[in-house]
Design a protein around this motif. Structure first.
Motif, PDB file in Angstrom:
ATOM      1  N   LEU A 297       0.816  -1.207   0.000  1.00 14.56           N
ATOM      2  CA  LEU A 297       0.000   0.000   0.000  1.00 14.56           C
ATOM      3  C   LEU A 297       0.850   1.258   0.000  1.00 14.56           C
ATOM      4  N   SER A 298       2.150   1.111   0.214  1.00 14.44           N
ATOM      5  CA  SER A 298       3.063   2.245   0.109  1.00 14.44           C
ATOM      6  C   SER A 298       3.456   2.530  -1.332  1.00 14.44           C
ATOM      7  N   GLY A 299       3.136   1.606  -2.229  1.00 16.04           N
ATOM      8  CA  GLY A 299       3.462   1.785  -3.639  1.00 16.04           C
ATOM      9  C   GLY A 299       4.798   1.182  -4.017  1.00 16.04           C
ATOM     10  N   GLY A 300       4.975   0.973  -5.321  1.00 11.10           N
ATOM     11  CA  GLY A 300       6.254   0.509  -5.832  1.00 11.10           C
ATOM     12  C   GLY A 300       6.448  -0.985  -5.826  1.00 11.10           C
ATOM     13  N   GLU A 301       5.532  -1.751  -5.237  1.00  9.22           N
ATOM     14  CA  GLU A 301       5.654  -3.201  -5.173  1.00  9.22           C
ATOM     15  C   GLU A 301       4.326  -3.844  -5.540  1.00  9.22           C
ATOM     16  N   GLY A 302       4.419  -4.996  -6.200  1.00  5.47           N
ATOM     17  CA  GLY A 302       3.225  -5.734  -6.580  1.00  5.47           C
ATOM     18  C   GLY A 302       3.436  -6.454  -7.893  1.00  5.47           C
ATOM     19  N   SER A 303       2.623  -7.459  -8.130  1.00  7.93           N
ATOM     20  CA  SER A 303       2.714  -8.210  -9.378  1.00  7.93           C
ATOM     21  C   SER A 303       1.348  -8.767  -9.726  1.00  7.93           C
ATOM     22  N   ILE A 304       1.118  -8.964 -11.010  1.00  2.91           N
ATOM     23  CA  ILE A 304      -0.153  -9.530 -11.461  1.00  2.91           C
ATOM     24  C   ILE A 304      -0.282 -10.973 -10.991  1.00  2.91           C
ATOM     25  N   LEU A 305       0.808 -11.738 -11.083  1.00  2.73           N
ATOM     26  CA  LEU A 305       0.764 -13.134 -10.632  1.00  2.73           C
ATOM     27  C   LEU A 305       0.399 -13.214  -9.155  1.00  2.73           C
ATOM     28  N   GLY A 306       1.033 -12.373  -8.331  1.00  8.20           N
ATOM     29  CA  GLY A 306       0.706 -12.368  -6.911  1.00  8.20           C
ATOM     30  C   GLY A 306      -0.744 -12.014  -6.659  1.00  8.20           C
ATOM     31  N   SER A 307      -1.267 -11.045  -7.411  1.00  8.68           N
ATOM     32  CA  SER A 307      -2.670 -10.649  -7.238  1.00  8.68           C
ATOM     33  C   SER A 307      -3.621 -11.767  -7.643  1.00  8.68           C
ATOM     34  N   MET A 308      -3.258 -12.523  -8.698  1.00 11.00           N
ATOM     35  CA  MET A 308      -4.097 -13.651  -9.107  1.00 11.00           C
ATOM     36  C   MET A 308      -4.096 -14.744  -8.032  1.00 11.00           C
ATOM     37  N   ILE A 309      -2.936 -14.989  -7.432  1.00 13.91           N
ATOM     38  CA  ILE A 309      -2.878 -15.948  -6.335  1.00 13.91           C
ATOM     39  C   ILE A 309      -3.712 -15.441  -5.158  1.00 13.91           C
ATOM     40  N   GLY A 310      -3.633 -14.136  -4.888  1.00 14.09           N
ATOM     41  CA  GLY A 310      -4.447 -13.552  -3.832  1.00 14.09           C
ATOM     42  C   GLY A 310      -5.933 -13.709  -4.097  1.00 14.09           C
ATOM     43  N   ALA A 311      -6.341 -13.536  -5.363  1.00 15.40           N
ATOM     44  CA  ALA A 311      -7.752 -13.727  -5.716  1.00 15.40           C
ATOM     45  C   ALA A 311      -8.175 -15.178  -5.505  1.00 15.40           C
ATOM     46  N   LEU A 312      -7.294 -16.118  -5.828  1.00 11.87           N
ATOM     47  CA  LEU A 312      -7.596 -17.535  -5.596  1.00 11.87           C
ATOM     48  C   LEU A 312      -7.717 -17.824  -4.103  1.00 11.87           C
ATOM     49  N   ILE A 313      -6.862 -17.206  -3.297  1.00 10.78           N
ATOM     50  CA  ILE A 313      -6.952 -17.390  -1.846  1.00 10.78           C
ATOM     51  C   ILE A 313      -8.316 -16.931  -1.339  1.00 10.78           C
ATOM     52  N   MET A 314      -8.772 -15.760  -1.823  1.00 10.48           N
ATOM     53  CA  MET A 314     -10.081 -15.253  -1.400  1.00 10.48           C
ATOM     54  C   MET A 314     -11.194 -16.198  -1.843  1.00 10.48           C
ATOM     55  N   ALA A 315     -11.086 -16.737  -3.066  1.00 10.13           N
ATOM     56  CA  ALA A 315     -12.128 -17.623  -3.579  1.00 10.13           C
ATOM     57  C   ALA A 315     -12.168 -18.942  -2.804  1.00 10.13           C
ATOM     58  N   PHE A 316     -10.991 -19.547  -2.561  1.00 10.65           N
ATOM     59  CA  PHE A 316     -10.956 -20.798  -1.800  1.00 10.65           C
ATOM     60  C   PHE A 316     -11.411 -20.563  -0.361  1.00 10.65           C
ATOM     61  N   LEU A 317     -11.107 -19.402   0.178  1.00  9.97           N
ATOM     62  CA  LEU A 317     -11.535 -19.072   1.531  1.00  9.97           C
ATOM     63  C   LEU A 317     -13.054 -18.998   1.618  1.00  9.97           C
ATOM     64  N   ARG A 318     -13.669 -18.277   0.698  1.00  9.61           N
ATOM     65  CA  ARG A 318     -15.128 -18.166   0.704  1.00  9.61           C
ATOM     66  C   ARG A 318     -15.785 -19.512   0.420  1.00  9.61           C
ATOM     67  N   ASN A 319     -15.211 -20.266  -0.520  1.00  7.43           N
ATOM     68  CA  ASN A 319     -15.774 -21.568  -0.848  1.00  7.43           C
ATOM     69  C   ASN A 319     -15.689 -22.510   0.354  1.00  7.43           C
ATOM     70  N   GLY A 320     -14.563 -22.473   1.065  1.00 14.29           N
ATOM     71  CA  GLY A 320     -14.414 -23.313   2.238  1.00 14.29           C
ATOM     72  C   GLY A 320     -15.382 -22.929   3.348  1.00 14.29           C
TER      73      GLY A 320
END
Length: 355
Positions: A297-320
């Motif tokens: 959130l400070s900026g300058g760091e991040g990746s699309i792959l990491g965000s996609m993995i994060g989205a999968l974590i949220m989906a598996f979490l809700r599904n579980g």
């Protein structure tokens, strides 16, 4: 050949040994100081994958039927549910990497679903309806960028205001009711099991995958991508280097708006109607996906792959949680706690890097 006096040679030898010890000591200090940075780099890369494995493992143990939770059938369901958050996370990644934030995502998704549904109900071709919905998001993103750069309003306040404007506009356009649509191929974008069996996954999953690869290439291998990271790392330095910061922010928020509206099209496809009240709190899941994926959130760091993995974590979490029969408020508590933990870990990594 140079010779030394017998009395001088021992002194020279001692001096050489002392210098050698100092050099070895300096190398050890540099190596020790480099270890935290190397550890942080590996943690940023592997952290999202470890988190995904942990979430899957925990719910596989807790659920009554682990085989069902890990089955290809459930995997298709999870991937179809990930599409909306994944597309939103692509746009949010660009914004967060640049040092900004966008709280209007949920309202923009609702507005897009209404605009697309109204166009379909009005008899326009499906492709035109989808294009109208996506362009509406780009326009809202452009407005956000203009408010941030022109009026110098901080992104938090600017997008918080847009959250209300977009949600109110969606309710106004829809007449404060849902907008039903005729059957078209747009309705099939987010289905769990696509009609052509060779697709294997929902068309929306392939769209999200394609857009994530394209955006990742742009961020990592183009001048635009390097400028986005430079802007998030140090805006003053980026401005001093000749980067057109204001114009860059306009592009970032406009492009992100396109992704948010594409997520809105997928939302309409899932419900098969335009609903101005949907996606309330979706910005929480999307921001969480980016932060869990290594975005700072400070900026300058991040990746699309990491965000996609994060989205999968949220989906598996809700599904579980759903398979466990836990109420919705439990899911919200867990997601909120995960966001706090992820931000705390990010702060901890930064503190170790600069100390």
């Amino acid at each position: 050949m140079r010779t030394y006096h017998p009395r001088v040679f021992p002194q020279l030898e001692q001096w050489q040994k002392r210098k050698h010890n100092e050099l070895v000591s300096d190398v050890k200090v540099e190596t020790a100081s480099a270890r935290p940075a190397l550890l942080n780099a590996w943690l940023a890369r592997l952290g999202p994958f470890i988190g995904l494995i942990l979430v899957i493992a925990v719910f596989a143990v807790l659920t009554e039927s682990p085989a069902r939770y890990l089955s290809p059938f459930n995997l298709r369901i999870v991937l179809a549910q990930t599409v909306i958050v994944a597309l939103g996370a692509i746009g949010m990644t660009m914004i967060i990497v640049s040092g900004g934030i966008d709280l209007s995502v949920g309202s923009v998704i609702a507005l897009s679903s209404v605009v697309t549904a109204l166009m379909l109900r009005g008899g326009y071709p499906p492709a035109i309806a989808v294009l109208a919905g996506v362009l509406a998001g780009g326009l809202l993103g452009l407005v956000n960028g203009l408010v941030i750069t022109g009026l110098r309003v901080v992104p938090f306040i600017a997008t918080l205001g847009m959250l209300g404007v977009a949600r109110g506009s969606a309710k106004w356009l829809a007449g404060q009711q849902t907008v039903n649509v005729p059957p078209t191929w747009v309705n099939e974008l987010a289905v769990t099991f696509p009609t052509p069996s060779w697709l294997l996954l929902a068309p929306g999953v392939w769209v999200a995958l394609l857009m994530s690869i394209l955006t990742a290439v742009i961020l990592r291998n183009t001048v635009f991508g390097r400028r986005v990271f430079a802007l998030g790392s140090n805006e003053s330095a980026a401005l001093a280097c000749g980067i057109p910061v204001r114009r860059l922010k306009l592009w970032i928020y406009s492009l992100a708006g396109l992704y948010f509206e594409l997520a809105g099209v997928m939302q309409m496809s899932r419900l098969r109607q335009g609903d101005p009240t949907v996606a309330v709190g979706a910005e929480l899941d999307i921001i969480a996906a980016v932060v869990i994926g290594g975005g700072s959130l400070s900026g300058g760091e991040g990746s699309i792959l990491g965000s996609m993995i994060g989205a999968l974590i949220m989906a598996f979490l809700r599904n579980g949680c759903q398979q466990m029969g836990w109420p919705n408020y439990i899911q919200e508590i867990i997601i909120g706690a995960i966001i706090v933990i992820a931000v705390a870990i990010d702060r901890f990594r930064h503190s170790r890097t600069f100390t």
